[in-house]
Write an enzyme that holds these catalytic residues in place. Structure first.
Site, short mmCIF file in Angstrom:
data_model
loop_
_atom_site.label_atom_id
_atom_site.label_comp_id
_atom_site.label_asym_id
_atom_site.label_seq_id
_atom_site.Cartn_x
_atom_site.Cartn_y
_atom_site.Cartn_z
CB SER A 190 13.93 51.84 -0.41
OG SER A 190 14.07 50.46 0.82
CB CYS A 250 17.35 45.32 5.02
SG CYS A 250 18.90 46.62 3.61
#
Length: 563
Positions: free
Chosen positions: A475, A198
């Site tokens: 997260s 990511c």
């Protein structure tokens, strides 16, 4: 070619008449006498086709082998497992995420020790493969270097940069009728356009940055994107560097000293990285035999300001950071302010200060991404440790991803993530609520799943005056007033187990407090009447993990019974 001494595990295993059977197996894979006679270097490769984060790591291993061979070693690769967090998010799959960290460390240890390797290069990409690899290095304590596989490039949608957090939050917006299904699909196609992890400063890029700060990775190796030619260069150089470490006799525990962990925490605070880094640094320190505690994070958070402007709390991605100087630029700012230890040893064989003095920084403006310590984005670090009646052993909040420093609200209690998501979807969660999600800790989850699906749904739904408290994790893409890692967890009878709907909860960042505004006698009465829930799993990996795992305040490391 470096000169290596004779005291090597491979020489005991493969040299001499009595080791003929062992050599026979090496010959069968094509190794010559000359190659068998050289130091054997393991390349652990966290590889998987189940997602973009680690799909290219096998390719990188070929370049690492070139560096090892050039330095006089014989490289042999083996795999390590991968659990992709984003694909598991919001499902039973996420329960295996944190579990995989310790499994990866075990897998690398087993393969390395069973085959008598002399040194290790660990390649990893997504969230748990990184700390798992470094934990193994600390445990094995043979010359080692970590190579990050790199992040994806950001995507573009409607003229703005987007990353994976945008699609999670868009789901919340869709549930509230703010965007159409067609718009959701268009964004889905745009958010992650290349292989790699990511793009924002989520857990993967946080741990890559921390690996540089620890000194276990080459300077500048964290920030180049996965698609960059720099990745090939760093792969070759990592192979060459591990041979120099072998020659110098430098081992991970020579590098992973207490001061190295202080440097890592300082970089974490300055960059506003993922709360998961708290768990992982505690776990790596445990494997390295270093006494690290939550109080160390809090102490450093108070003196190290937030000087980096990266998503999810800020505007920029890892690719943007790389263009202005990467993690070395951040560390240079901290060193100049006396906030990190310049004399700490690194895998270059040089100190942090020596590395930073010789690093070539691009001559470009950078204040929009990395500021000086005297002109920070926030005066204290990006992560704060909270303690109080609701979290006697501690909890964490990422203040880099929220401007709310105090929140008082009524508890809306859910015994699990799925119930909480349904509560948001149905409109049960209202402004002013503190969503409490419990029985999702290391033992109770088990596996301490991340709550990105829920936190993103809250943000995407526009619920600006809603906070969350959980014994689970978040997260690195989570933003907003979200408190996680509450210890002790509900499954072992922590106070979070007896919170009731309507109870007042106070999140006070300035005073580092997380309190349940219920009289102490009432909390004691509730706890006396509380009884543990039966385990979610009675067999298999998750059941084994739940029986051995420690609390989040200790890094959620798996401990043998009786230790």
């Amino acid at each position: 070619m470096v000169r290596i001494g004779t005291s090597l595990p491979s020489r005991e295993r493969y040299h001499g008449v009595l080791n003929a059977p062992h050599r026979a197996f090496l010959r069968s894979i094509g190794l010559t006498d000359l190659e068998i006679g050289k130091p054997l270097v393991a390349i652990s490769v966290a590889w998987s086709e189940a997602g973009p984060c680690n799909i290219h790591t096998m390719t990188l291993s070929a370049y690492v082998k070139e560096g090892v061979r050039g330095g006089g070693g014989t490289p042999l690769a083996f795999p390590a497992m991968v659990v992709n967090d984003n694909i598991g998010m919001g499902s039973e799959g996420m329960r295996y995420s944190l579990v995989s960290r310790d499994l990866i460390a075990d897998m690398i240890e087993a393969q390395f020790m069973a085959h008598a390797f002399d040194a290790l290069v660990g390649i990893a990409g997504c969230d748990k493969t990184e700390p798992g690899t470094i934990m193994a290095m600390a445990r094995i304590n043979r010359p080692s270097i970590y190579l990050y596989a790199g992040s994806a490039e950001p995507g573009f949608y409607n003229g703005r940069k987007v990353t994976i957090e945008d699609i999670h939050e868009a789901v919340g917006a869709y549930l509230k009728g703010k965007i159409s299904e067609e718009q959701l699909l268009e964004l889905e196609k745009a958010v992650h356009p290349t292989y790699g992890t990511c793009a924002g400063l989520f857990t993967a890029n946080t741990m890559a940055s921390i690996s540089e700060a620890l000194g276990i990775s080459l300077p500048g190796s964290a920030s180049p994107v996965a698609t960059s030619a720099k990745r090939i260069w760093y792969a070759r150089e990592s192979g060459a560097a591990v041979m120099r470490l072998l020659e110098l006799g430098i081992k991970p525990r020579d590098i992973l000293k207490y001061e190295a962990f202080e440097n890592a925490i300082a970089v974490l605070m300055a960059m506003g990285g993922s709360t998961n880094a708290v768990l992982h640094l505690l776990a790596i320190a445990y494997e390295a035999g270093v006494k690290l505690e939550l109080d160390d994070f809090e102490r450093i958070s108070r003196k190290v300001p937030l000087i980096v402007n990266m998503r999810p709390g800020g505007e920029y991605t890892m690719m943007d950071l790389d263009e202005v100087g990467g993690v070395p630029l951040v560390m240079k700012k901290l060193l100049e302010a006396g906030l990190i230890h310049g004399d700490a040893l690194t895998v270059t064989g040089k100190t942090v200060k020596e590395n930073l003095e010789s690093y070539r920084y691009p001559n470009v403006p950078h204040d929009h991404i990395v500021r000086s310590v005297s002109n920070p984005f926030k005066k204290s670090g990006g992560i704060v440790i909270l303690k109080g009646s609701l979290a006697p052993e501690g909890a964490v909040i990422k203040v880099a991803a929220t401007n709310i420093t105090r929140f008082e609200g009524s508890a809306r209690v859910y015994d699990g993530e799925d119930e909480a998501f349904k509560g948001i979807e149905s409109g049960e969660v209202k402004e002013g609520d503190v969503v409490v999600i419990r029985y999702e800790g290391p033992k109770g989850g088990p596996g301490m799943p991340e709550m990105l699906r829920v936190t993103a749904a809250i943000v995407g739904a526009g619920l600006e005056k809603v906070a969350m408290v959980t014994d689970g994790r978040f997260s690195g893409a989570t933003r907003g007033p979200m408190v996680g890692h509450v210890s002790p967890e509900a499954a072992v009878g922590g106070p979070i187990a007896v919170v009731e709907n309507g109870d007042k909860i106070i999140i006070d960042v300035e005073n580092r407090r997380l309190d349940l505004a219920v009289p102490e006698d009432e909390v004691k009465r509730r706890l006396k009447n509380w009884s543990p829930r039966p385990p979610r799993y009675r067999s298999g990996l998750l059941a084994k993990y739940a029986s051995l795992v420690s609390q989040a305040s200790k890094g959620a490391v798996v401990l043998p019974i009786g230790i």
